[in-house]
Scaffold this motif. Structure first.
Motif, PDB file in Angstrom:
ATOM      1  N   PHE A 150       0.823  -1.207   0.000  1.00 61.95           N
ATOM      2  CA  PHE A 150       0.000   0.000   0.000  1.00 61.95           C
ATOM      3  C   PHE A 150       0.859   1.260   0.000  1.00 61.95           C
ATOM      4  O   PHE A 150       0.508   2.264  -0.620  1.00 61.95           O
ATOM      5  N   ILE A 151       1.983   1.232   0.711  1.00 64.62           N
ATOM      6  CA  ILE A 151       2.901   2.384   0.695  1.00 64.62           C
ATOM      7  C   ILE A 151       3.433   2.613  -0.714  1.00 64.62           C
ATOM      8  O   ILE A 151       3.487   3.755  -1.204  1.00 64.62           O
ATOM      9  N   TYR A 164       3.040  10.077  -7.870  1.00 63.10           N
ATOM     10  CA  TYR A 164       3.859  10.425  -9.026  1.00 63.10           C
ATOM     11  C   TYR A 164       3.082  10.315 -10.330  1.00 63.10           C
ATOM     12  O   TYR A 164       3.370  11.019 -11.304  1.00 63.10           O
ATOM     13  N   GLY A 165       2.106   9.422 -10.346  1.00 64.91           N
ATOM     14  CA  GLY A 165       1.382   9.149 -11.585  1.00 64.91           C
ATOM     15  C   GLY A 165       0.280  10.133 -11.913  1.00 64.91           C
ATOM     16  O   GLY A 165      -0.462   9.927 -12.879  1.00 64.91           O
ATOM     17  N   PHE A 213       9.263   5.180 -17.104  1.00 67.03           N
ATOM     18  CA  PHE A 213      10.021   4.071 -16.540  1.00 67.03           C
ATOM     19  C   PHE A 213      11.249   4.571 -15.773  1.00 67.03           C
ATOM     20  O   PHE A 213      11.719   3.909 -14.855  1.00 67.03           O
ATOM     21  N   ARG A 214      11.762   5.739 -16.161  1.00 64.91           N
ATOM     22  CA  ARG A 214      12.910   6.298 -15.436  1.00 64.91           C
ATOM     23  C   ARG A 214      12.537   6.733 -14.026  1.00 64.91           C
ATOM     24  O   ARG A 214      13.406   6.842 -13.153  1.00 64.91           O
ATOM     25  N   ASP A 215      11.258   7.023 -13.783  1.00 68.49           N
ATOM     26  CA  ASP A 215      10.813   7.448 -12.450  1.00 68.49           C
ATOM     27  C   ASP A 215      10.664   6.273 -11.479  1.00 68.49           C
ATOM     28  O   ASP A 215      10.616   6.480 -10.264  1.00 68.49           O
ATOM     29  N   ILE A 216      10.579   5.061 -12.024  1.00 66.52           N
ATOM     30  CA  ILE A 216      10.291   3.899 -11.172  1.00 66.52           C
ATOM     31  C   ILE A 216      11.346   3.704 -10.077  1.00 66.52           C
ATOM     32  O   ILE A 216      10.987   3.503  -8.902  1.00 66.52           O
ATOM     33  N   PHE A 266      10.390   3.734  -6.129  1.00 65.94           N
ATOM     34  CA  PHE A 266      10.631   2.543  -5.319  1.00 65.94           C
ATOM     35  C   PHE A 266      11.578   2.842  -4.155  1.00 65.94           C
ATOM     36  O   PHE A 266      11.373   2.351  -3.043  1.00 65.94           O
ATOM     37  N   SER A 267      12.617   3.637  -4.409  1.00 63.62           N
ATOM     38  CA  SER A 267      13.586   3.923  -3.341  1.00 63.62           C
ATOM     39  C   SER A 267      12.954   4.764  -2.237  1.00 63.62           C
ATOM     40  O   SER A 267      13.173   4.512  -1.043  1.00 63.62           O
ATOM     41  N   LYS A 268      12.141   5.779  -2.610  1.00 62.20           N
ATOM     42  CA  LYS A 268      11.464   6.599  -1.596  1.00 62.20           C
ATOM     43  C   LYS A 268      10.471   5.764  -0.804  1.00 62.20           C
ATOM     44  O   LYS A 268      10.358   5.908   0.418  1.00 62.20           O
ATOM     45  N   SER A 269       9.757   4.897  -1.488  1.00 63.86           N
ATOM     46  CA  SER A 269       8.806   4.023  -0.797  1.00 63.86           C
ATOM     47  C   SER A 269       9.522   3.048   0.120  1.00 63.86           C
ATOM     48  O   SER A 269       9.040   2.738   1.215  1.00 63.86           O
ATOM     49  N   ALA A 270      10.694   2.574  -0.310  1.00 66.64           N
ATOM     50  CA  ALA A 270      11.457   1.621   0.500  1.00 66.64           C
ATOM     51  C   ALA A 270      11.907   2.254   1.817  1.00 66.64           C
ATOM     52  O   ALA A 270      11.933   1.595   2.864  1.00 66.64           O
TER      53      ALA A 270
END
Length: 430
Positions: free
Chosen positions: A63-64, A72-73, A262-265, A269-273
């Motif tokens: 969920f995070i 972002y989307g 795709f470059r934003d992924i 992911f890192s911020k969510s992690a």
């Protein structure tokens, strides 16, 4: 009992020293294990691993991540546009639109700070530019963002379900009524304040433009239907629903709205992690803390004491609300729930209080704690977005905190607000 008393003393000493909460929880447990040789120190690592070894907890990182992808989307911007189109003409239109936007995004994110960031970063500058006043604007968004943990899906509800072995699906459904009720109270307050201070609304948007905004936001608006509909339709579990939310949000952000590439992924992911690791570390240390309390029989002892003194459910719930108000001021919601829910559950069951309803009471208390110093996370987030001091943000949020306290009292003593939807869905199985 001696072990539990030592644990609490060490914990509060570390807390007063200004050590971060998760470290306080972990160090207090290790120190207690060290003091009592009957407890093997190796059990700390084992319990920390076992604390996270619960399938429903997997929903939290999903969920995070889904929340980060949706932000972002471009989903939050489209939600704001459609809310402005339909309610922007009301007195205090931007304020009302902000609250409604927070309610919609709460049904996507499950997180209070994420809701403040997603909606506040757009609406705070817009409201201030329209003359709403900095303190009022930031306080309103910080308060309305707290609905992120009350309207399902909700991370604290998942944590409560794991801690008390209650159905996460029932908890989600129980959050619908209180979430709509609290949101309605915010909207009424915003309209009253607008009339008192002269905050007008915008010109009514033609219905053609309203439907165009609704169509543009439809992919984002479908997300809660997909997640909650899938859970209650028996298609997938809450954890599987969270994974579906990630896949759906990626598809919408990359191929439908195309606000994300795709470059934003990797960045998303890192911020969510980072957020995931912080939340899960707090959860595992809090579950370790709760394990010692449970193993020492402290919850049962407290329950027996309260029952022996003929405490009524009404008085008990009043005591719990007062206690949780102060606990929420100093502790992050997940850790507070993990420590206190197993402590209260035996009492709740013996007094005949519905544990699902009690979970909502705890969640609303934690919601209030999100806008109360010194640890109110939403205050820090809103302060960071706006540049206002923490004190100014709290002054702006204070009127809404009073409204939330009134709402808490009503939700506590009118359980049908929480239980009507679960009984409607689950019927005789509830």
């Amino acid at each position: 009992m001696e072990v539990g008393l030592t644990l609490f003393i060490i914990f509060f000493v570390f807390l007063l020293m200004g050590i971060p909460l998760a470290i306080c929880l972990g160090l207090s447990v290790i120190a207690t294990f060290w003091c009592f040789e009957t407890l093997p120190l190796m059990a700390v690592a084992q319990r920390m691993y076992n604390g996270l070894d619960h399938f429903p907890l997997m929903a939290i990182p999903f969920f995070i991540l889904a929340s980060g992808i949706m932000t972002y989307g471009g989903v939050s911007r489209r939600l704001i546009n459609v809310c402005n189109a339909f309610v922007g003409h009301l007195p205090g239109g931007l304020a009302v639109a902000s609250i409604v936007s927070c309610m919609f995004f709460a049904a996507i994110s499950g997180s209070s700070p994420s809701t403040v960031v997603a909606i506040g970063s757009i609406m705070i500058p817009a409201m201030i530019a329209s003359g709403y006043g900095e303190k009022y604007t930031v306080g309103l968004l910080g308060s309305a963002g707290s609905l992120g943990i009350l309207i399902p899906p909700s991370i604290p509800m998942i944590v409560y379900g794991v801690a008390t072995e209650q159905s996460v699906g029932k908890l989600f459904m129980a959050g619908v009524g209180p979430g709509l009720f609290m949101g309605a109270m915010f909207i009424v307050t915003a309209i009253v304040v607008a009339k008192f201070k002269g905050f007008g609304g915008s010109e009514p948007v033609p219905w053609k433009e309203r439907f165009a905004a609704l169509k543009d936001a439809s992919w984002g608006l479908f997300m809660p239907i997909l997640v909650l509909g899938g859970i209650y339709g028996g298609i997938f579990t809450p954890t599987e629903a969270a994974a579906v939310a990630v896949a759906y949000s990626l598809f919408v952000g990359l191929f439908i709205y195309k606000d994300m590439t795709f470059r934003d992924i990797p960045k998303v992911f890192s911020k969510s992690a980072i957020t995931m690791s912080m939340v899960l570390f707090i959860i595992t240390t809090a579950m370790l803390f709760a394990f010692i309390l449970t193993s020492e029989g402290i919850p049962g002892a407290i329950a027996d004491f309260i029952i022996a003194h003929a405490v009524t459910p009404w008085v008990f719930l009043l005591f719990v609300n007062i206690l949780l108000y102060f606990v929420g001021d100093f502790m992050e919601p997940s850790s507070a729930i993990l420590i206190l829910a197993p402590l209260f559950l035996p009492i709740v069951l013996k007094l005949g209080i519905d544990p699902i309803h009690f979970g909502i009471i705890m969640t609303v208390n934690m919601e209030i704690g999100m806008i109360t110093p010194p640890v109110g996370l939403n205050l820090f987030v809103a302060s960071g977005i706006s540049g206002l001091s923490l004190w100014d943000v709290f002054r702006g949020a204070a009127p809404f905190m009073v409204i939330m306290l009134i709402g808490l009292g009503i939700i506590t003593y009118v359980p049908i607000i929480s239980l009507w939807f679960p009984k409607l869905i689950y019927g005789a199985l509830f």
